[in-house]
Design an enzyme around this catalytic site. Structure first.
Site, mmCIF file in Angstrom:
data_model
loop_
_atom_site.group_PDB
_atom_site.id
_atom_site.type_symbol
_atom_site.label_atom_id
_atom_site.label_comp_id
_atom_site.label_asym_id
_atom_site.label_seq_id
_atom_site.Cartn_x
_atom_site.Cartn_y
_atom_site.Cartn_z
ATOM 1 N N HIS A 100 4.650 -0.559 8.214
ATOM 2 C CA HIS A 100 4.571 -0.917 9.645
ATOM 3 C C HIS A 100 4.383 -2.415 9.847
ATOM 4 C CE1 HIS A 100 0.053 -0.657 9.386
ATOM 5 N NE2 HIS A 100 0.139 -1.580 10.322
ATOM 6 N N ASP A 143 3.683 4.837 4.663
ATOM 7 C CA ASP A 143 3.511 3.494 5.235
ATOM 8 C C ASP A 143 3.389 2.460 4.108
ATOM 9 O OD1 ASP A 143 3.125 1.438 6.961
ATOM 10 O OD2 ASP A 143 1.180 2.117 7.730
ATOM 11 N N SER A 245 -3.953 -4.707 7.929
ATOM 12 C CA SER A 245 -2.860 -3.807 7.537
ATOM 13 C C SER A 245 -2.034 -4.382 6.403
ATOM 14 C CB SER A 245 -1.934 -3.556 8.729
ATOM 15 O OG SER A 245 -2.453 -2.538 9.534
HETATM 16 C C1 4AZ Z 1 -4.407 -2.038 12.250
HETATM 17 O O1 4AZ Z 1 -4.006 -1.870 13.385
HETATM 18 C C2 4AZ Z 1 -5.522 -1.192 11.752
HETATM 19 N N1 4AZ Z 1 -9.884 1.021 10.858
HETATM 20 C C3 4AZ Z 1 -5.803 -1.212 10.413
HETATM 21 C C4 4AZ Z 1 -6.827 -0.419 9.927
HETATM 22 C C5 4AZ Z 1 -7.544 0.353 10.778
HETATM 23 C C6 4AZ Z 1 -7.283 0.362 12.133
HETATM 24 C C7 4AZ Z 1 -6.245 -0.404 12.620
HETATM 25 C C8 4AZ Z 1 -8.642 1.191 10.209
HETATM 26 O O2 4AZ Z 1 -3.956 -2.926 11.532
#
Ligand code: 4AZ
Length: 545
Positions: A100, A143, A245
């Site tokens: 993503h 992902d 992420s």
């Molecule tokens: C994000 O949006 C995201 N708490 C990554 C990890 C988590 C929530 C959102 C986990 O990048």
């Protein structure tokens, strides 16, 4: 998704999809929690003012995560604004991240070698982006993506979880996360601010049944795992958050080496429920196609007449092969981009090819002792030349940190290597004696040992905490963090070894003989040699592409 509102260009689709999955999960689980948006005033708070909250974590110790990279948009005002995801180096030219993060991008810049988004570190442009073919943005399944790089990141890659080590963790074991993502959330789990420094946290890994209990059917144990703690009131649990992420979730393998078990994927807000990670072990067969085992993609061999032989992915940028040289070529060094190289002759003459720039030479100077080696400065804006009497000549932005010219040497200096930051260098003598200058540290030497054959080359490790010495019979001596991967010490060689070149990971090296024979050890790939060719002039140097 607040990631893009807080930093960088406004950019909806990608995060919205992640968030939609998270909200769907909550609906399925029957929990009702509504994230509260942070105000502009809250976003302007500095890190000192806020609770240390990756969220509720701690700032990373500088240099502890050399295999962590930040993904940056290829344009934008500064690194802080351009950063949008994380990634993990798993081979010199291979970064694993989340699908993503990159599913709508054609290229990204990968930032490594820094714990700060202040303009420090080094950028490498992607050469390709491959999203998992079964990536399902609606269900957040599969992902995972691979970013291949145009040139190597000089650090040992993280081991991927696979069938060999998937059983190495159990629910309740702790795993590390690290990232430049949001480090301050409100009680509802919404991001309030982003750090300029890398943050880390340790999280408990959860069983599939726990994750199922939290997220219901949206949690897919085949493609996901979850880690962290539920803390619906106060959002105080350590967690990954927007901007983390694509980054790593690692356990610790034998000997302390990190194992990549998860890729930061999605969650319900931050620090409210456990975070969800792509389950790396599932992707072992898919990841295998990216050539993770082979560290060095190619090399150049240089002959004393300046002839250059390119193997593997090493590109030919020119040579002095056709030009009659007064003095023989003794050293070669590639530029940081590997799109060019310098050749140095024994009179200190310098020949630049490709993107290598000329910064001066000792060509016109009458030298007391011949030049034996050269080493470029980290950015390629200069270089040092070393003479056999230990004299050092610094050009361009290469600084002088001292020399062995006034020391009475038992044996001549044969090689020079600079530290990663260019704030120092080592000189090695033929008896294996090591002289350290500037920030170069001494890790031991063969100075006291009686060697069968003289030392001909040395190379530092990429972390600067060790080095290898190599003798003419191919004997390899490893000091500090340098590992031994084998040698030709016991073999009968037609020609002596003249060059020692480690792979970018330090997980292997090539030994090159005077006839151009190449011996590959550890993760060094064999890409060919001039061993069978009739050479006018002997090979004197080699370099990794
Ligand atoms: C994000 O949006 C995201 N708490 C990554 C990890 C988590 C929530 C959102 C986990 O990048």
């Amino acid at each position: 998704m607040q990631r893009y509102a807080g930093r960088g260009r406004p950019f909806g689709g990608l995060r919205l999809r992640t968030y939609a999955a998270a909200c769907a999960a909550i609906a399925v689980a029957g929990i009702s929690l509504s994230p509260v948006a942070g105000s502009a005033a809250e976003q302007s708070s500095t890190r000192r003012d806020i609770e240390p909250r990756v969220t509720n974590g701690l700032p990373a110790v500088a240099g502890d995560f050399p295999w962590y990279v930040a993904l940056l948009f290829t344009s934008g005002s500064d690194f802080f604004q351009r950063q949008f995801c994380g990634g993990t180096v798993v081979a010199p030219k291979v970064v694993v991240t989340a699908a993503h993060c990159v599913d709508d991008l054609r290229e990204v810049d990968v930032l490594y070698g820094t714990d700060l988004l202040d303009g420090s570190g080094t950028l490498v442009r992607s050469s390709s982006i491959t999203v998992h073919p079964a990536w399902d943005p609606l269900a957040s399944r599969n992902d995972i993506a691979v970013v291949k790089l145009s040139r190597s990141i000089p650090t040992a890659g993280v081991t991927l979880a696979g069938h060999d080590n998937e059983g190495s963790w159990e629910p309740g074991d702790r795993a590390k996360v690290v990232g430049f993502g949001c480090n301050n959330v409100n009680a509802g789990g919404s991001c309030l601010s982003y750090p300029h420094d890398l943050w880390r946290a340790s999280l408990p890994l959860r069983s599939d049944s726990t994750c199922n209990g939290v997220f219901g059917g949206v949690f897919d144990p085949q493609t996901m795992l979850c880690a962290g703690t539920a803390s619906p009131v106060g959002a105080t649990a350590p967690d990954t958050c927007q901007g983390d992420s694509g980054g790593p979730l690692t356990t610790t393998g034998p000997g302390g080496a990190p194992i990549l078990v998860g890729v930061v994927s999605w969650g319900y807000g931050c620090s409210v429920l456990p975070g969800v990670y792509a389950r790396v072990a599932t992707y072992e067969p898919w990841l295998a196609q990216f050539g993770l085992g082979d560290a060095g993609g190619g090399y150049w061999l240089a002959a004393s007449d300046g002839g250059i032989f390119s193997f593997g992915d090493a590109d030919f940028h020119g040579s002095t092969g056709g030009v009659p040289l007064v003095d023989p070529v003794v050293a070669m060094a590639p530029t940081p981009t590997r799109r060019g190289y310098w050749l140095a002759a024994s009179d200190g003459g310098i020949f630049s090819f490709g993107d290598a720039r000329f910064h001066g030479s000792t060509g016109g100077v009458s030298l007391v002792a011949p030049i034996v080696d050269m080493s470029p400065s980290p950015g390629g804006g200069g270089y040092w030349l070393a003479a056999s009497d230990g004299g050092i000549f610094a050009f361009g932005d290469a600084e002088f940190h001292g020399s062995a010219a006034r020391i009475a040497l038992r044996m001549p200096i044969v090689t020079l290597a600079s530290t990663a930051g260019g704030q120092g260098y080592w000189l090695a003598a033929a008896d294996g004696g090591i002289f350290s200058f500037g920030d170069a540290q001494f890790f031991g030497s063969t100075g006291g040992i009686v060697l069968d054959q003289p030392v001909v080359d040395m190379a530092p490790t990429s972390d600067g905490r060790g080095y290898w010495l190599c003798a003419a019979d191919g004997g390899v001596f490893a000091f500090g963090s340098a590992r031994y991967h084998g040698s030709t010490g016991g073999m009968t060689l037609d020609r002596p070894i003249v060059d020692f070149t480690p792979t970018p990971t330090g997980g292997g090296y090539w030994l090159t003989a005077r006839d151009g024979g190449v011996f590959a050890f550890g993760d060094a790939g064999y890409h060919g040699s001039t061993g069978g060719m009739v050479l006018d002039q002997p090979i004197v140097a080699a370099a990794a592409s």
